[in-house]
Design a protein around this motif. Structure first.
Motif, PDB file in Angstrom:
ATOM      1  N   GLU A  13       0.711  -1.112   0.100  1.00 12.17           N
ATOM      2  CA  GLU A  13      -0.019   0.037   0.212  1.00 12.17           C
ATOM      3  C   GLU A  13       0.925   1.151   0.080  1.00 12.17           C
ATOM      4  N   GLY A  18      -0.957   3.420  -2.654  1.00  7.69           N
ATOM      5  CA  GLY A  18      -2.480   2.961  -2.394  1.00  7.69           C
ATOM      6  C   GLY A  18      -2.933   2.669  -3.715  1.00  7.69           C
ATOM      7  N   MET A  36      -1.889  -0.013  -5.653  1.00  3.99           N
ATOM      8  CA  MET A  36      -1.695  -1.428  -5.796  1.00  3.99           C
ATOM      9  C   MET A  36      -1.418  -1.769  -7.004  1.00  3.99           C
TER      10      MET A  36
END
Length: 391
Positions: A51, A56, A58
């Motif tokens: 993350e 964040g 991915m």
């Protein structure tokens, strides 16, 4: 019909193309059994690492990351089977695991068979980057010898006895400790080794043999405990080793175990990670975010999982794909940032070189998790780790 044919072909292959676009990672851990707390921390740290490192999103280079988590129950046969399943059926690009050294060792030949990279985390047995190693194996976890070399730096003299678990982790650790004392030219002598089954609850006989071996030897007399899972330190303390001038020396452990050590204020040891020691932005984020989400600071295996994530993201980014040979070329000698600071995969054996920490148990603990104070960070340059594999 001729006009429709290319469209139908494209539609037929669309799911396969979409799937191929994902970068697949297998995470194998002993989520059932004695090492369950370690596995839980590893998984949490690994996912938090992905993350953080991908902001964040991915994804890496526009390709989505898919993590497939498998529970090997810390059983070698299952670890071997699940890794083969990950490579063969799930078609993962890279795998990470596992909690148990025995299971990790069983997995190594599978990586060679499928010619796929395996990042070992958090298993520590020296054989993993030693005589059982192959070119597809990289380890972010510290090795038994790294643990031992760090501990040897704070053991200048005296008589030592070891209580360890009777399996790969325990025996490797004691073997490494003896070699490390020689390597750092310590005057300390190991006078007794005691091995007990992992499920042992009564340490009376083992403790007495250690006491008898140590009680007449030169001071300081140190009983070193090498134990994965709930530590027997309090049980040994109840047998009053101080009657014989013996002090207990714990290796670093997970936070719930170290919480029970309040009566040992002033005792010193070495540890892989303690959340308050490293000073860098990555660790600051991990501590703040983990505390926010889980109402407790990250533990040593959380940091290990995060380090493995960093190695994977750095390698996939640098290689530009999940191609094995490109990954190996990228990873050999590769530097990558972790909550502990920089780690480097040594080209000779793919072991991550890293700092360790000399701690002292705090006398005045201001909160539930205020357990240790830093005596000194031991840099990787002061841990002259021998190369033990054969390329």
């Amino acid at each position: 019909m001729k006009k429709l044919l290319p469209i139908l072909i494209a539609a037929a292959f669309a799911p396969a193309l979409a799937s191929a676009a994902d970068l697949k990672i297998a995470l194998i851990a002993g989520k059932t059994g004695a090492l369950e707390p370690y596995a839980k921390e590893t998984e949490t740290g690994f996912l938090m690492g992905l993350e953080y490192l991908t902001g964040g999103k991915m994804e890496i280079n526009g390709r989505k990351l898919k993590v497939i988590v498998k529970d090997d129950q810390s059983k070698p046969d299952m670890g071997r089977t699940l890794l083969a399943e990950a490579y063969g059926d799930d078609k993962v690009d890279i795998a990470v695991g596992t909690s148990s050294s025995g299971s990790a060792i069983a997995m190594l030949p599978v990586a060679a068979e499928y010619k796929k990279v395996l990042v070992v985390e958090p298993a520590v047995a020296d054989a993993i980057t030693g005589d059982k190693w192959n070119r597809y194996v990289f380890r972010t976890a510290r090795s038994s010898m790294q643990d031992a070399m760090a501990a040897a730096t704070i053991a200048p003299s005296g008589s030592y006895g070891f209580l360890a678990q009777d399996y790969a982790f325990g025996r490797d650790a004691v073997k490494a400790a003896k070699e490390a004392l020689v390597a750092v030219k310590s005057k300390a002598k190991v006078v007794h080794e005691e091995y007990a089954p992992q499920a042992t609850t009564d340490f009376t006989a083992s403790a007495q043999r250690l006491f008898d071996a140590l009680k007449d030897k030169p001071q300081p007399r140190v009983l070193t405990i090498v134990w994965a899972g709930p530590s027997p330190m309090n049980k040994l303390a109840d047998m009053k080793p101080e009657r014989y001038g013996i002090v207990l020396a714990p290796g670093g452990n997970i936070l719930p175990v170290m919480k029970t050590w309040k009566n040992f204020a002033g005792t010193e040891g070495t540890i892989y990670y303690y959340y308050a020691f490293p000073k860098n932005k990555m660790n600051d984020w991990l501590v703040a975010e983990h505390t926010k989400r889980y109402k407790a600071p990250p533990d040593m295996f959380t940091a290990g999982g995060f380090a493995a994530a960093s190695a994977v993201v750095t390698a996939l980014t640098k290689a530009g794909s999940g191609d094995t040979e490109k990954l190996i070329a990228a990873m050999e000698g590769m530097d990558f940032d972790t909550p502990k600071g920089k780690m480097t995969f040594r080209k000779a054996d793919h072991q991550a070189l890293q700092p360790m920490y000399h701690f002292r148990i705090k006398k005045d603990q201001k909160s539930e998790w205020d357990l240790l104070e830093l005596v000194r960070e031991i840099p990787a340059s002061e841990i002259p780790l021998p190369v033990k594999n054969k390329r």
